[in-house]
Enzyme design. Structure first.
Site, PDB file in Angstrom:
ATOM      1  N   TYR A  37      23.610   5.410  69.805  1.00 32.13           N
ATOM      2  CA  TYR A  37      23.350   6.854  69.829  1.00 32.13           C
ATOM      3  C   TYR A  37      21.866   7.153  70.043  1.00 32.13           C
ATOM      4  O   TYR A  37      21.518   8.161  70.641  1.00 32.13           O
ATOM      5  CB  TYR A  37      23.797   7.506  68.514  1.00 32.13           C
ATOM      6  CG  TYR A  37      25.238   7.970  68.531  1.00 32.13           C
ATOM      7  CD1 TYR A  37      26.272   7.055  68.701  1.00 32.13           C
ATOM      8  CD2 TYR A  37      25.554   9.313  68.365  1.00 32.13           C
ATOM      9  CE1 TYR A  37      27.580   7.462  68.707  1.00 32.13           C
ATOM     10  CE2 TYR A  37      26.873   9.731  68.377  1.00 32.13           C
ATOM     11  CZ  TYR A  37      27.883   8.816  68.546  1.00 32.13           C
ATOM     12  OH  TYR A  37      29.181   9.234  68.560  1.00 32.13           O
ATOM     13  N   ASP A  50      37.971   9.041  64.013  1.00 32.67           N
ATOM     14  CA  ASP A  50      38.961   9.935  64.637  1.00 32.67           C
ATOM     15  C   ASP A  50      40.364   9.346  64.503  1.00 32.67           C
ATOM     16  O   ASP A  50      41.332  10.059  64.257  1.00 32.67           O
ATOM     17  CB  ASP A  50      38.644  10.161  66.128  1.00 32.67           C
ATOM     18  CG  ASP A  50      37.798  11.413  66.360  1.00 32.67           C
ATOM     19  OD1 ASP A  50      37.040  11.792  65.445  1.00 32.67           O
ATOM     20  OD2 ASP A  50      37.889  12.008  67.454  1.00 32.67           O
ATOM     21  N   ASP A  76      32.352   6.322  64.939  1.00 32.91           N
ATOM     22  CA  ASP A  76      32.768   7.584  65.562  1.00 32.91           C
ATOM     23  C   ASP A  76      34.220   7.493  66.000  1.00 32.91           C
ATOM     24  O   ASP A  76      35.048   8.351  65.687  1.00 32.91           O
ATOM     25  CB  ASP A  76      31.850   7.880  66.757  1.00 32.91           C
ATOM     26  CG  ASP A  76      32.217   9.175  67.453  1.00 32.91           C
ATOM     27  OD1 ASP A  76      32.463  10.173  66.753  1.00 32.91           O
ATOM     28  OD2 ASP A  76      32.274   9.183  68.703  1.00 32.91           O
ATOM     29  N   ASP A 107      37.882  -3.868  67.749  1.00 32.57           N
ATOM     30  CA  ASP A 107      39.135  -3.591  68.470  1.00 32.57           C
ATOM     31  C   ASP A 107      40.342  -3.907  67.587  1.00 32.57           C
ATOM     32  O   ASP A 107      41.290  -3.119  67.480  1.00 32.57           O
ATOM     33  CB  ASP A 107      39.195  -4.360  69.810  1.00 32.57           C
ATOM     34  CG  ASP A 107      38.958  -5.860  69.663  1.00 32.57           C
ATOM     35  OD1 ASP A 107      38.473  -6.289  68.593  1.00 32.57           O
ATOM     36  OD2 ASP A 107      39.270  -6.602  70.612  1.00 32.57           O
ATOM     37  N   LYS A 132      31.421  -6.135  66.880  1.00 33.23           N
ATOM     38  CA  LYS A 132      31.940  -6.941  67.988  1.00 33.23           C
ATOM     39  C   LYS A 132      31.038  -8.155  68.174  1.00 33.23           C
ATOM     40  O   LYS A 132      30.393  -8.322  69.203  1.00 33.23           O
ATOM     41  CB  LYS A 132      31.992  -6.092  69.272  1.00 33.23           C
ATOM     42  CG  LYS A 132      33.223  -5.195  69.363  1.00 33.23           C
ATOM     43  CD  LYS A 132      34.527  -5.951  69.642  1.00 33.23           C
ATOM     44  CE  LYS A 132      34.584  -6.434  71.083  1.00 33.23           C
ATOM     45  NZ  LYS A 132      35.861  -7.186  71.343  1.00 33.23           N
TER      46      LYS A 132
HETATM   47  C1  IPM Z   1      31.226  13.334  65.182  1.00 33.78           C
HETATM   48  C2  IPM Z   1      31.094  13.971  66.540  1.00 33.78           C
HETATM   49  C3  IPM Z   1      29.667  13.816  67.045  1.00 33.78           C
HETATM   50  C4  IPM Z   1      29.394  12.350  67.201  1.00 33.78           C
HETATM   51  C5  IPM Z   1      29.353  14.583  68.337  1.00 33.78           C
HETATM   52  C6  IPM Z   1      29.642  16.059  68.201  1.00 33.78           C
HETATM   53  C7  IPM Z   1      27.929  14.356  68.780  1.00 33.78           C
HETATM   54  O1  IPM Z   1      32.026  13.456  67.422  1.00 33.78           O
HETATM   55  O2  IPM Z   1      30.499  13.736  64.265  1.00 33.78           O
HETATM   56  O3  IPM Z   1      32.042  12.442  65.026  1.00 33.78           O
HETATM   57  O4  IPM Z   1      29.686  11.749  68.253  1.00 33.78           O
HETATM   58  O5  IPM Z   1      28.851  11.771  66.270  1.00 33.78           O
HETATM   59 MN    MN Z   2      33.373  11.979  66.533  1.00 30.39          MN
END
Ligand code: IPM
Ligand code: MN
Length: 369
Positions: free
Chosen positions: A141, A253, A249, A225, A192
């Site tokens: 990042y 999700d 990240d 993975d 990884k």
């Molecule tokens: C998160 C989001 C952010 C990230 C974006 C909005 C920059 O997806 O907080 O998970 O990638 O960290």
């Molecule tokens: Mn995210």
């Protein structure tokens, strides 16, 4: 004692869910739990519209001075074409970097009442309670160089840099081991190392710290993975998962969907403890984004935002009991059958953002009175 909060609602559904957090804050104040002083400012696309930047210097200063920051969401198609440095996400990334918020705690809890809202089978997710601990200020990042250059032959070449140092890995691993000790005492570290040097250093550093200071905690390593696969196969094998910025990240999700909806996942981003004041800089945000498709319609689920406020009460304000009560209120409301659209069964009745916020606050008042 008055706690100073900076509210950054942002874009899309951010302001709608933030309004429910504010409602909750007012209730906590009225019940006499604590008093809060709130300021608000712009971040993301709305800041760009007003000031041509993703966050102003003034807002950054207020964030530095606050006891904690509550953040909604940023971004949307409206700002797809703005410059890379002023895109909405740049505001959030600057907050994380400049406040030094290296530890991102993303708990994924599947309330029994919601087990059927997940796309996975009930027995796989029911009762799930895991934490994804994501390193938040390093890795790809922020690594330099980060650029797109034009080569002599006219082709373009893009570079992002994945970079970690031992202190960066050590401090996040330390948070993981400390968290695990208060939970089920197990850490799964993920990287990884089979293809990345940063992964080799990650594994070795976690192992060294484990041996030196945390040998009582069960530690295992899974390649990122494979971990993604295990998360949807049998997520209950995990307790605390610690991983880098990018894998964290993605994996968070995935973990969100185990709980039924992305609208359920709160998060806390914490900095290092200040030696003198014992305070940490902190920002609390729902994991879901700005959801432009449903923005302004009153449909958004405010539970991730309210859950983020609960984490703020616990980690920044020392109000652990109020945080427990707020989380219990959410669980009770869900058990009573109330649902926003994202967690309702297809065709079933759903309430809106304010309806859910009201229900949580009513339940909170009932339990705390
Ligand atoms: C998160 C989001 C952010 C990230 C974006 C909005 C920059 O997806 O907080 O998970 O990638 O960290
Ligand atoms: Mn995210």
């Amino acid at each position: 004692m008055t706690h100073k909060l900076l509210l950054l609602p942002g874009d899309g559904i951010g302001p709608e869910v933030m309004a429910e957090a504010e409602k909750t804050l007012r209730a906590l104040k009225e019940i006499g739990i604590a008093s809060f002083e709130t300021e608000r400012d712009l971040v993301g696309g709305c800041a760009y519209d007003a000031h041509k930047v993703a966050i102003t210097e003034d807002a950054m200063r207020r964030a530095e001075e606050a006891d904690a920051v509550l953040f909604g969401a940023v971004g949307g198609p409206k700002w797809d074409k703005v410059g890379y440095d002023v895109r909405p996400e740049a505001g959030l990334l600057r907050l994380r970097k400049d406040l030094g918020l290296f530890a991102n705690i993303r708990p994924a809890i599947c309330y029994p009442a919601l087990a059927d809202a997940s796309s996975l089978k009930r027995e796989v997710v029911e009762g799930l309670d895991i934490v994804i601990l994501r390193e938040l200020t390093g890795g790809v990042y922020f690594g330099e160089p980060k650029e797109i250059v034009t080569l002599e032959n006219g082709d373009k070449r893009a570079v992002d840099t994945q970079v970690y140092t031992t202190p960066e890995i050590e401090r996040i691993a330390r948070v993981a081991f400390e968290l695990a000790r208060k939970r089920r005492n197990k850490v799964t570290s993920s990287d990884k190392r089979n293809v990345m040097k940063s992964g080799v250093l990650w594994t070795n550093t976690v192992n060294a710290l484990h041996q030196a200071e945390y040998a009582d905690v069960k530690l295992e390593h899974q390649l990122a993975d494979a971990l993604g696969m295990q998360l949807v196969r049998w997520p209950k094998q995990f307790d605390v998962i610690v991983t880098d910025n990018l894998f964290g990240d993605m994996l968070s999700d995935v973990a969100a969907m185990l709980t039924g909806s992305l609208g359920m996942l709160p998060s806390a981003s914490l900095g290092a403890e200040d030696k003198k004041s014992k305070k940490r800089k902190a920002l609390y945000e729902p994991v879901h984004g700005s959801a432009p498709d449903i923005a302004g319609k009153g449909l958004a689920n405010p539970i991730a935002m309210i859950g983020s406020l609960a984490m703020c009460l616990r980690y920044s304000f020392g109000l652990g009991e109020a945080a427990d009560a707020l989380e219990k209120a959410v669980a009770n409301v869900l058990a009573s059958g109330l649902r926003t659209k994202d967690i309702a069964a297809p065709g079933a009745n759903a309430i809106g953002t304010t309806g859910m916020g009201d229900a949580v606050v009513t339940e909170l008042r009932r339990t705390l009175k």
